[in-house]
Design a protein around this motif. Structure first.
Motif, PDB file in Angstrom:
ATOM      1  N   ALA A   6       0.842  -1.201   0.000  1.00  0.00           N
ATOM      2  CA  ALA A   6       0.000   0.000   0.000  1.00  0.00           C
ATOM      3  C   ALA A   6       0.880   1.256   0.000  1.00  0.00           C
ATOM      4  CB  ALA A   6      -0.908  -0.006   1.222  1.00  0.00           C
ATOM      5  N   PRO A   7       1.585   1.513  -1.126  1.00  0.00           N
ATOM      6  CA  PRO A   7       2.510   2.639  -1.148  1.00  0.00           C
ATOM      7  C   PRO A   7       1.855   4.009  -1.116  1.00  0.00           C
ATOM      8  CG  PRO A   7       2.366   1.645  -3.303  1.00  0.00           C
ATOM      9  CD  PRO A   7       1.586   0.773  -2.369  1.00  0.00           C
ATOM     10  N   LEU A   8       0.554   4.058  -1.187  1.00  0.00           N
ATOM     11  CA  LEU A   8      -0.106   5.349  -1.095  1.00  0.00           C
ATOM     12  C   LEU A   8      -0.740   5.573   0.269  1.00  0.00           C
ATOM     13  CD1 LEU A   8      -1.670   5.509  -4.655  1.00  0.00           C
ATOM     14  CD2 LEU A   8       0.476   6.477  -3.842  1.00  0.00           C
ATOM     15  N   SER A   9      -0.451   4.687   1.209  1.00  0.00           N
ATOM     16  CA  SER A   9      -0.993   4.832   2.556  1.00  0.00           C
ATOM     17  C   SER A   9      -0.314   5.988   3.279  1.00  0.00           C
ATOM     18  CB  SER A   9      -0.771   3.545   3.353  1.00  0.00           C
ATOM     19  OG  SER A   9       0.610   3.383   3.637  1.00  0.00           O
ATOM     20  N   SER A  10      -0.907   6.431   4.364  1.00  0.00           N
ATOM     21  CA  SER A  10      -0.324   7.525   5.143  1.00  0.00           C
ATOM     22  C   SER A  10       1.015   7.099   5.743  1.00  0.00           C
ATOM     23  CB  SER A  10      -1.286   7.994   6.225  1.00  0.00           C
ATOM     24  OG  SER A  10      -1.572   6.942   7.127  1.00  0.00           O
ATOM     25  N   GLN A  11       1.158   5.828   6.123  1.00  0.00           N
ATOM     26  CA  GLN A  11       2.429   5.344   6.677  1.00  0.00           C
ATOM     27  C   GLN A  11       3.534   5.439   5.624  1.00  0.00           C
ATOM     28  OE1 GLN A  11       2.624   1.188   7.694  1.00  0.00           O
ATOM     29  NE2 GLN A  11       4.556   1.429   8.775  1.00  0.00           N
ATOM     30  N   PHE A  12       3.242   5.063   4.407  1.00  0.00           N
ATOM     31  CA  PHE A  12       4.219   5.147   3.329  1.00  0.00           C
ATOM     32  C   PHE A  12       4.624   6.601   3.102  1.00  0.00           C
ATOM     33  CE2 PHE A  12       5.506   5.357  -1.156  1.00  0.00           C
ATOM     34  CZ  PHE A  12       6.438   4.345  -1.211  1.00  0.00           C
ATOM     35  N   GLN A  13       3.657   7.501   3.062  1.00  0.00           N
ATOM     36  CA  GLN A  13       3.951   8.918   2.839  1.00  0.00           C
ATOM     37  C   GLN A  13       4.772   9.498   3.989  1.00  0.00           C
ATOM     38  OE1 GLN A  13       3.484  10.524  -0.033  1.00  0.00           O
ATOM     39  NE2 GLN A  13       2.671   8.618  -0.819  1.00  0.00           N
ATOM     40  N   GLU A  14       4.476   9.112   5.232  1.00  0.00           N
ATOM     41  CA  GLU A  14       5.250   9.578   6.385  1.00  0.00           C
ATOM     42  C   GLU A  14       6.680   9.065   6.314  1.00  0.00           C
ATOM     43  OE1 GLU A  14       3.160   8.484   9.966  1.00  0.00           O
ATOM     44  OE2 GLU A  14       1.404   9.635   9.383  1.00  0.00           O
ATOM     45  N   THR A  15       6.840   7.823   5.889  1.00  0.00           N
ATOM     46  CA  THR A  15       8.176   7.257   5.757  1.00  0.00           C
ATOM     47  C   THR A  15       8.953   7.978   4.661  1.00  0.00           C
ATOM     48  OG1 THR A  15       7.362   5.128   6.538  1.00  0.00           O
ATOM     49  CG2 THR A  15       9.478   5.132   5.404  1.00  0.00           C
ATOM     50  N   LEU A  16       8.303   8.284   3.549  1.00  0.00           N
ATOM     51  CA  LEU A  16       8.966   9.046   2.494  1.00  0.00           C
ATOM     52  C   LEU A  16       9.399  10.420   3.006  1.00  0.00           C
ATOM     53  CD1 LEU A  16       6.967   8.354  -0.791  1.00  0.00           C
ATOM     54  CD2 LEU A  16       9.264   7.576  -0.184  1.00  0.00           C
ATOM     55  N   ASP A  17       8.580  11.040   3.826  1.00  0.00           N
ATOM     56  CA  ASP A  17       8.949  12.332   4.410  1.00  0.00           C
ATOM     57  C   ASP A  17      10.194  12.194   5.285  1.00  0.00           C
ATOM     58  OD1 ASP A  17       6.809  13.534   3.147  1.00  0.00           O
ATOM     59  OD2 ASP A  17       5.527  13.558   4.937  1.00  0.00           O
ATOM     60  N   MET A  18      10.251  11.146   6.106  1.00  0.00           N
ATOM     61  CA  MET A  18      11.438  10.898   6.944  1.00  0.00           C
ATOM     62  C   MET A  18      12.668  10.677   6.070  1.00  0.00           C
ATOM     63  SD  MET A  18      10.102   8.360  10.020  1.00  0.00           S
ATOM     64  CE  MET A  18      11.325   7.197   9.523  1.00  0.00           C
ATOM     65  N   LEU A  19      12.498   9.874   5.047  1.00  0.00           N
ATOM     66  CA  LEU A  19      13.579   9.541   4.138  1.00  0.00           C
ATOM     67  C   LEU A  19      14.104  10.805   3.452  1.00  0.00           C
ATOM     68  CD1 LEU A  19      13.344   6.490   1.828  1.00  0.00           C
ATOM     69  CD2 LEU A  19      14.091   8.642   0.902  1.00  0.00           C
ATOM     70  N   LEU A  20      13.204  11.628   2.940  1.00  0.00           N
ATOM     71  CA  LEU A  20      13.607  12.861   2.264  1.00  0.00           C
ATOM     72  C   LEU A  20      14.265  13.847   3.216  1.00  0.00           C
ATOM     73  CD1 LEU A  20      10.523  13.362  -0.072  1.00  0.00           C
ATOM     74  CD2 LEU A  20      12.873  12.932  -0.793  1.00  0.00           C
ATOM     75  N   THR A  21      13.775  13.937   4.427  1.00  0.00           N
ATOM     76  CA  THR A  21      14.365  14.841   5.414  1.00  0.00           C
ATOM     77  C   THR A  21      15.803  14.437   5.728  1.00  0.00           C
ATOM     78  OG1 THR A  21      12.206  15.316   6.380  1.00  0.00           O
ATOM     79  CG2 THR A  21      14.139  15.800   7.730  1.00  0.00           C
ATOM     80  N   GLY A  22      16.010  13.152   5.996  1.00  0.00           N
ATOM     81  CA  GLY A  22      17.362  12.682   6.266  1.00  0.00           C
ATOM     82  C   GLY A  22      18.290  12.909   5.096  1.00  0.00           C
ATOM     83  N   ALA A  23      17.822  12.606   3.894  1.00  0.00           N
ATOM     84  CA  ALA A  23      18.634  12.791   2.693  1.00  0.00           C
ATOM     85  C   ALA A  23      18.952  14.270   2.460  1.00  0.00           C
ATOM     86  CB  ALA A  23      17.921  12.193   1.496  1.00  0.00           C
ATOM     87  N   ALA A  24      17.996  15.158   2.764  1.00  0.00           N
ATOM     88  CA  ALA A  24      18.220  16.590   2.588  1.00  0.00           C
ATOM     89  C   ALA A  24      19.337  17.097   3.501  1.00  0.00           C
ATOM     90  CB  ALA A  24      16.930  17.356   2.862  1.00  0.00           C
ATOM     91  N   PHE A  25      19.544  16.424   4.629  1.00  0.00           N
ATOM     92  CA  PHE A  25      20.605  16.799   5.552  1.00  0.00           C
ATOM     93  C   PHE A  25      21.873  15.974   5.339  1.00  0.00           C
ATOM     94  CE2 PHE A  25      16.971  18.666   7.698  1.00  0.00           C
ATOM     95  CZ  PHE A  25      17.482  19.906   8.036  1.00  0.00           C
ATOM     96  N   GLY A  26      21.971  15.313   4.186  1.00  0.00           N
ATOM     97  CA  GLY A  26      23.198  14.610   3.826  1.00  0.00           C
ATOM     98  C   GLY A  26      23.308  13.185   4.316  1.00  0.00           C
ATOM     99  N   GLN A  27      22.239  12.620   4.849  1.00  0.00           N
ATOM    100  CA  GLN A  27      22.269  11.226   5.310  1.00  0.00           C
ATOM    101  C   GLN A  27      22.251  10.304   4.096  1.00  0.00           C
ATOM    102  OE1 GLN A  27      22.363   9.761   8.524  1.00  0.00           O
ATOM    103  NE2 GLN A  27      22.736   7.991   7.234  1.00  0.00           N
TER     104      GLN A  27
END
Length: 100
Positions: free
Chosen positions: A13-34
């Motif tokens: 279910a990649p369009l679920s709220s959990q998937f979207q929240e995880t993508l947000d975490m992933l993008l935030t970490g990557a934006a800070f060079g992780q």
């Protein structure tokens, strides 16, 4: 990469709220060079082909590496197809693995 984080999208279910929240975490970490890799499993890829996620299109801009063990294409993002040994080595090398 010793500090790399591996996210494994195992859900169908990649369009679920959990998937979207995880993508947000992933993008935030990557934006800070992780250093970050997203492993899209077969079930997740299948669902994304039915209903693409606009958030995934942003991943390469943030330096997120997307990998899969299924050669099925995902139009919105570049995905590397890796064999099972390479994926296992990647999983072993990462400092943290998050499955969602």
């Amino acid at each position: 990469m010793a500090n790399q984080i591996l996210y494994i999208a195992s859900g169908s279910a990649p369009l679920s709220s959990q998937f979207q929240e995880t993508l947000d975490m992933l993008l935030t970490g990557a934006a800070f060079g992780q250093p970050t890799t997203l492993w899209l499993t077969k079930g997740c890829l299948h669902q994304l082909q039915l209903a693409p996620s606009a958030s995934l299109a942003q991943l390469p801009d943030f330096g997120v590496r997307c990998v899969t063990d299924d050669p099925a294409p995902v139009a919105s993002i570049p995905v590397e197809t890796l064999d099972s040994q390479t994926l296992q080595a990647l999983r072993d090398e990462c400092s943290q693995t998050l499955v969602f």
